[in-house]
Design an enzyme around this catalytic site. Sequence first.
Site, PDB file in Angstrom:
ATOM      1  N   GLU A 114      -8.597  26.691  24.519  1.00 24.10           N
ATOM      2  CA  GLU A 114      -8.267  25.394  23.932  1.00 24.10           C
ATOM      3  C   GLU A 114      -9.340  24.317  24.116  1.00 24.10           C
ATOM      4  OE1 GLU A 114      -5.331  24.545  22.183  1.00 24.10           O
ATOM      5  OE2 GLU A 114      -5.170  26.728  22.140  1.00 24.10           O
ATOM      6  N   SER A 146      19.955  39.294 -14.984  1.00 25.63           N
ATOM      7  CA  SER A 146      20.215  38.418 -16.127  1.00 25.63           C
ATOM      8  C   SER A 146      20.317  36.949 -15.751  1.00 25.63           C
ATOM      9  CB  SER A 146      21.507  38.850 -16.829  1.00 25.63           C
ATOM     10  OG  SER A 146      21.324  40.098 -17.459  1.00 25.63           O
TER      11      SER A 146
END
Length: 711
Positions: A99, A377
């Site tokens: 970091e 559909s």
Amino acid sequence: MRSTGRKINRGRKRLNLRLAALLAGGGLFLFLAAATGWLTYTALRDLPPWQPGNLQLDTPSTLCTADGVPFATLGTRNYLPVAREELTSTVKQAFIAAEDKRFYRHWGIDTIGILRAAWNNFLHGGIVQGGSTITQQLAKNAFLGPSRTLKRKVQEVFLAVQLERHYTKDEILTFYLNRVYFGEGAWGIGAAARTYFNKKVSDLTLGEAALLAGLVQVPSYYDPFRNPEAAIARRNTVLRQMLACKFITPEEYRRAGEEPLSLHRGATPQKEYLYPDFTDYIITTLESKYGQSYLLGGLKIYTTLDTRLQQIAEEEVRKRENFPASVRDANGLLQPQAAVVFLDPFSGAVRALVGGREHLVRRQFNRAVQARRQPGSALKPVVAYGPAVEFLGMTPQTAVRDEPVRFGSFVPRNYDGRYRGTITLQDALAYSVNVVAVKLLHEVGLKRAAAFTRKLGIEINPAQDGLSAALGGLHKGVTPLEMAAAYAAFANGGEYIEPTVIARIVQPDGTVIEEAVPVRYRAMRQETAEAVAAMLRAAVQYGTGTGARIGTLVAGKTGTTDEGKDLWFCGWVPKLVGVVWMGWDQPRPMPRAYGGKYCAQLWRKIVRQALGIKETPAPPVPESTVSETYGEESVPSVYGGTYGEGVAPENGGGIPVPGETPGFDEQLLPEQQPPADQPSPGEPPPEAPPDQQAPVNPLPEEPPPEAVPSP
């Protein structure tokens, strides 16, 4: 003389250019200085008060309903603070390497690190490396909200410097490791060690410390329980960074890189929480925008949740009688599964969301927003009928031909292989006629249809999907939330509004740090939306969607894919759009299961309760009405309140009288079958030859696991 004059003129021009450049540069400098000064002034003026108590992980954030009632707290479910003495040098070095390599050498702000990150981002053409130090990250999490602004970045710098003045480096690192989020609900290094390895921090090996250090970047992606390959790759990257910093020797690097993942999930405090699928989706949404910082600092997160509607939906989804025959699969999951989404079509606010029939673990697979399935559909209004009205000027009463047709090797077929001849566009959609949908898409053109669906938030690929897209055959599939947002545009007059679950986020001092402003734009002409809405009202009044009928309120469309693998109903009442989906997680046939039966009826049960409408005995129905009928409701003049408000269309709003044209669901129940001499289009039957079926499920399938009866 002329030559000398020209030289003088050139000299004057050069001088003027230099003066202009100097003035422009000076003006730009003054502007930037003024802007920087103003930014610094406003940042310092609004700097949060110095409260050292914030460095300890405490006050959780709160989720509130649309009415402002709290229903969940976040942030401190799994937290085990660790003292500075418990942090081994291996653990500290792993996090520093991953970091903030210059942590012990800078004063809170790493100028060299910022320049290096900027250069790397420039070379890669994007953000690949951040410049924030561990001290800055602590300042952001402890004192500032999750908003990402330049002003907040300036405040972060000032607070980082202040932290460095008040605390030692080891104290800052300890505060940071006790606050950072590691995924799986674990806050702080102590909870992470217990959650992933069931160990104390002081007992972590080099490989385990590197794995935890790598998690911080993106905990959800590098989670070793869910993505072990990515977690190992990230761990090895951290080990290389430690080697580059000379924290470990080459031999230690080699041994740690060869360590297998020895995960052992430790016991973590588990609490049940209300509305888990909705809550999980809120957390996921917040994480994607802000990372983990939203869980801290006592924020109030106001959501769009309607608790009454959510409770109704959850209760109905739990009832087995609302589903086809249910069993538990090899993983112990109840099948078939389901998803339900309801939202406000005029604001995009998601009012209820259910992602499965059971909620067994936190952050489980949420089918409402993560499952991409074949829409069948239910997609016809979006991909075929809407574009036909928008681009070709058709209307619900436009006459079209339902007749045999071929497009290259693709031969679309109706359910029973028979054809109606001349039929109106409205009846074709109401009865889910396959041939007409394919012909409309072909006439519109795949590119124009794809542009239309894209505006509704649904992607089709003309090259991959082809004309089978008219029947809902998509390689990518759609989620229930995407279908709800698309149908909302038909319900609200043609505007697409991006769905939202967060209304606003407020800090403890009352400062609003985010107010929802959903993306919205006109997706189609209002006339197009109204025409499609009229056709979808017809589909519910006398077509495939009669199972969802509630007076004359409802408009919608069913969907049933090959062999009943995916069932849908998508529809709305005046102020509420809803979608119900059912299917196995690993798609498999569900014989005699149809969207018009299970999904439409479940949708109707939820909406009817939400509107406060009670059933009354059904009046006699003319024999000519070929559809499964239900009791009509005693609908008050305002249709039950919030979601049903509005005036019912006079005389059915232009809807043809039921019975004029016999219709049925995509695959009818035996009692619904029309007489043999009446042609009845629908979707291809399970027994139809492969060359007669549209490829509505082109995704490769895995054989379903052996199912065992549920207890």
